[in-house]
Design a protein around this motif. Structure first.
Motif, PDB file in Angstrom:
ATOM      1  N   ILE A 238       5.328  10.998   7.809  1.00 28.16           N
ATOM      2  CA  ILE A 238       5.125  12.170   8.651  1.00 28.16           C
ATOM      3  C   ILE A 238       6.188  12.212   9.725  1.00 28.16           C
ATOM      4  O   ILE A 238       6.496  11.191  10.341  1.00 28.16           O
TER       5      ILE A 238
ATOM      6  N   ARG B 279       8.771  -0.142  11.740  1.00 30.48           N
ATOM      7  CA  ARG B 279       8.179   1.134  11.397  1.00 30.48           C
ATOM      8  C   ARG B 279       6.715   1.124  11.789  1.00 30.48           C
ATOM      9  O   ARG B 279       6.072   0.082  11.725  1.00 30.48           O
TER      10      ARG B 279
ATOM     11  N   GLN C  52       4.242   9.693  20.073  1.00 31.51           N
ATOM     12  CA  GLN C  52       5.218  10.722  20.427  1.00 31.51           C
ATOM     13  C   GLN C  52       5.736  10.518  21.837  1.00 31.51           C
ATOM     14  O   GLN C  52       6.896  10.781  22.128  1.00 31.51           O
TER      15      GLN C  52
ATOM     16  N   PRO D   8       0.809  -1.216   0.000  1.00 27.02           N
ATOM     17  CA  PRO D   8       0.000   0.000   0.000  1.00 27.02           C
ATOM     18  C   PRO D   8       0.847   1.274   0.000  1.00 27.02           C
ATOM     19  O   PRO D   8       1.999   1.273   0.429  1.00 27.02           O
ATOM     20  N   GLN D   9       0.240   2.326  -0.480  1.00 29.08           N
ATOM     21  CA  GLN D   9       0.908   3.624  -0.501  1.00 29.08           C
ATOM     22  C   GLN D   9       0.860   4.236   0.901  1.00 29.08           C
ATOM     23  O   GLN D   9      -0.089   4.022   1.636  1.00 29.08           O
ATOM     24  N   THR D  10       1.880   4.981   1.216  1.00 27.68           N
ATOM     25  CA  THR D  10       1.850   5.638   2.506  1.00 27.68           C
ATOM     26  C   THR D  10       2.340   7.071   2.387  1.00 27.68           C
ATOM     27  O   THR D  10       2.908   7.479   1.395  1.00 27.68           O
ATOM     28  N   MET D  11       2.111   7.778   3.461  1.00 29.57           N
ATOM     29  CA  MET D  11       2.532   9.157   3.568  1.00 29.57           C
ATOM     30  C   MET D  11       3.474   9.201   4.763  1.00 29.57           C
ATOM     31  O   MET D  11       3.164   8.645   5.806  1.00 29.57           O
TER      32      MET D  11
ATOM     33  N   MET E 221       7.037  14.165  13.168  1.00 25.69           N
ATOM     34  CA  MET E 221       6.552  15.106  14.168  1.00 25.69           C
ATOM     35  C   MET E 221       7.755  15.659  14.934  1.00 25.69           C
ATOM     36  O   MET E 221       8.778  14.999  15.041  1.00 25.69           O
TER      37      MET E 221
ATOM     38  N   ASN F 151       8.715   9.616  16.368  1.00 25.03           N
ATOM     39  CA  ASN F 151       8.304  10.850  15.715  1.00 25.03           C
ATOM     40  C   ASN F 151       8.162  10.714  14.212  1.00 25.03           C
ATOM     41  O   ASN F 151       7.677  11.615  13.544  1.00 25.03           O
ATOM     42  N   ARG F 152       8.621   9.577  13.699  1.00 17.97           N
ATOM     43  CA  ARG F 152       8.462   9.351  12.255  1.00 17.97           C
ATOM     44  C   ARG F 152       7.559   8.153  12.062  1.00 17.97           C
ATOM     45  O   ARG F 152       7.831   7.082  12.576  1.00 17.97           O
ATOM     46  N   PHE F 153       6.496   8.350  11.349  1.00 13.72           N
ATOM     47  CA  PHE F 153       5.626   7.213  11.076  1.00 13.72           C
ATOM     48  C   PHE F 153       4.928   7.431   9.746  1.00 13.72           C
ATOM     49  O   PHE F 153       5.033   8.479   9.136  1.00 13.72           O
ATOM     50  N   ASN F 154       4.258   6.381   9.308  1.00 13.13           N
ATOM     51  CA  ASN F 154       3.587   6.446   8.011  1.00 13.13           C
ATOM     52  C   ASN F 154       2.080   6.432   8.194  1.00 13.13           C
ATOM     53  O   ASN F 154       1.580   5.894   9.173  1.00 13.13           O
ATOM     54  N   MET F 155       1.411   7.028   7.242  1.00 11.07           N
ATOM     55  CA  MET F 155      -0.047   6.930   7.225  1.00 11.07           C
ATOM     56  C   MET F 155      -0.412   6.218   5.930  1.00 11.07           C
ATOM     57  O   MET F 155       0.001   6.653   4.855  1.00 11.07           O
ATOM     58  N   ILE F 156      -1.158   5.142   6.051  1.00 12.56           N
ATOM     59  CA  ILE F 156      -1.492   4.367   4.858  1.00 12.56           C
ATOM     60  C   ILE F 156      -2.641   5.048   4.117  1.00 12.56           C
ATOM     61  O   ILE F 156      -3.677   5.352   4.696  1.00 12.56           O
TER      62      ILE F 156
ATOM     63  N   ILE G  36      -1.397   9.447  17.895  1.00 10.43           N
ATOM     64  CA  ILE G  36      -0.149  10.143  17.573  1.00 10.43           C
ATOM     65  C   ILE G  36       0.548  10.597  18.858  1.00 10.43           C
ATOM     66  O   ILE G  36       1.763  10.478  18.990  1.00 10.43           O
TER      67      ILE G  36
ATOM     68  N   ASN H 266       8.488   8.431  21.901  1.00 14.48           N
ATOM     69  CA  ASN H 266       9.578   8.990  21.110  1.00 14.48           C
ATOM     70  C   ASN H 266       9.607   8.455  19.683  1.00 14.48           C
ATOM     71  O   ASN H 266      10.659   8.349  19.067  1.00 14.48           O
TER      72      ASN H 266
ATOM     73  N   LEU I 111       5.008   1.208   1.449  1.00 14.11           N
ATOM     74  CA  LEU I 111       5.254   0.710   2.792  1.00 14.11           C
ATOM     75  C   LEU I 111       6.289  -0.410   2.703  1.00 14.11           C
ATOM     76  O   LEU I 111       6.217  -1.232   1.804  1.00 14.11           O
TER      77      LEU I 111
ATOM     78  N   ILE J 236       0.043   4.025  10.465  1.00 12.54           N
ATOM     79  CA  ILE J 236      -1.318   4.256  10.944  1.00 12.54           C
ATOM     80  C   ILE J 236      -2.263   4.055   9.768  1.00 12.54           C
ATOM     81  O   ILE J 236      -2.082   4.645   8.709  1.00 12.54           O
TER      82      ILE J 236
END
Lengths: 193, 219
Positions: free
Chosen positions: A56, B167, B189, A51-54, A58, B194-199, B185, B192, B56, B170
């Motif tokens: 992020i 990794r 955080q 799947p594609q992801t974005m 923080m 701070n980098r994650f993916n959103m499918i 989120i 710790n 992913l 979400i």
């Protein structure tokens, strides 16, 4: 003619009397049927593409607040995501009571606004690298009632409009007050007009 | 004129299926080797779309699923990790899982209920039936944030098993409230992460925008 041909010995002598010539044809129809059935099954159950992801990133929560970037306030555009796919935005900081505008996710909505603001604010020289960069800084705040889709959409708008500096920040009471104030003002206007 | 009887020469209509059979089995072999079964998901999630084309990674993934009612599910892709994870979670929450229950957990991909009620489900239902039970979601409130432990221990166990820090991805439903996503989120955080993916699912960049122009110039 699903068959396997067997070549005869040809000119070689006489055939043996006892050895009957048996047909070695095998009907492969059923086998092919089954093979295709299995192919279909595997084709349908398989997941070929990931799947594609974005991605992020923080900001670090534990980070000291000393090294936070100090920026000119007029460079910041704050986007407030509201329920029912509404988008509010204002330029500057909350305590100066900036004018709050409302728009939507349509083609002529927030995208147009962002592109326009990007142009208005213009380029700023990065003090570290010395390169010219877009001066716009977008702060994204979402109300709890906003949908997850809105958040993904607005992050997507950042990619679409090519804005590199943006942050997701929790909504503050100041923002909520500002929203309420602008809403009552808008309501008053429609009643008065 | 006398009627002429139409006669057809008798032909053998049997086809030579050898070649077809060969191709069929070749394809079959390919699909059997290339296949990776879809993991069974407890909820159907309709992901929002974005223009992002980042894929992913294939392994070492923690998936946090959020359905439209705001229930949170946790999944990790490695079976050995899952076995160790349920042991660790059992230790932490003082729930003694039997070997059967641990195996049962290792075989199911996603969990979406409080640790306390997990034992009962794992001991009574088989894997298949379990997918039919509606899972209420993992508690994420600040007083009882079990998701934090799942993610924290999941990362540690995965590091032990595969040597890699997984990794976090979400996978949220379009219509889930942002409030829940915000909590998730915040939990990440807090750990710790701070980098994650959103499918998301893919859509094309709208024409005339900087993103579309960048994509065009790349080509």
């Amino acid at each position: 003619m699903a068959d396997v041909e067997i070549k005869e010995g040809g000119t070689k002598g006489k055939q043996k009397k006892g050895a009957k010539k048996q047909s070695t044809r095998v009907d492969m129809t059923a086998m092919v049927d089954m093979a295709f059935l299995l192919i279909t099954f595997f084709m349908l159950t398989t997941t070929m593409s990931q799947p594609q992801t974005m991605e992020i990133t923080m900001p670090d929560k534990q980070e000291n607040s000393d090294d936070k970037m100090k920026v000119r306030e007029s460079r910041t555009v704050t986007i407030l995501l509201d329920e029912d796919d509404k988008v509010h935005y204002y330029q500057g900081v909350t305590n100066e009571m900036p004018e709050v505008h409302t728009t939507n996710f349509g083609k002529d909505g927030i995208r147009k606004v962002l592109l326009q603001k990007k142009q208005e604010i213009g380029k700023v020289r990065n003090p570290e690298s010395g390169k010219l960069e877009d001066g716009i800084i977008v702060i994204i705040k979402a109300k709890d009632e906003a949908k997850y889709k809105n958040m993904v959409d607005i992050l997507d708008e950042m990619n679409i409009t090519g804005i590199r500096t943006y942050a997701i920040v929790d909504i503050t009471q100041g923002d909520l007050d500002l929203l309420a104030a602008s809403e009552t003002a808008a309501a008053g206007q429609t009643v008065g007009g | 004129m006398a009627k002429k009887k139409l006669t057809f020469p008798r032909k053998n209509i049997a086809l030579d299926m050898t070649a077809m059979c060969d191709v069929a089995f070749l394809l079959l072999t390919f699909f059997m080797l290339a296949t990776k079964f879809k993991p069974d998901e407890p909820v159907i999630v309709d992901t929002p779309s974005s223009i992002s084309e980042i894929k992913l990674p294939e392994s070492d993934i923690i998936t946090i699923t959020i359905d439209k009612e705001g229930a949170v599910f946790f999944g990790i892709d490695n079976q050995t990790t899952r076995y160790k994870l349920i042991e660790a979670m059992g230790d932490k929450y003082n729930v003694a899982f039997t070997d059967f229950e641990k195996n049962e957990f290792a075989l199911s991909s996603t969990v979406g209920m409080p640790v306390g009620s997990l034992k009962q489900i794992l001991s009574t239902a088989s894997g298949y039936e379990k997918s039919k039970i509606k899972q209420p979601g993992i508690p994420i409130d600040s007083t009882n944030n079990q998701l934090r432990d799942w993610v924290d221990l999941g990362r540690r166990m995965n590091l032990e098993v595969t040597g890699k820090v997984p990794r976090v991805a979400i996978k949220g439903d379009k219509n889930s409230d942002y409030g829940v996503v915000k909590e998730v989120i915040a939990t990440l955080q807090d750990l710790n992460i701070n980098r994650f993916n959103m499918i998301t699912s893919l859509e094309a960049a709208p024409e005339g925008t900087p993103a579309a122009m960048a994509a065009a110039s790349e080509e």
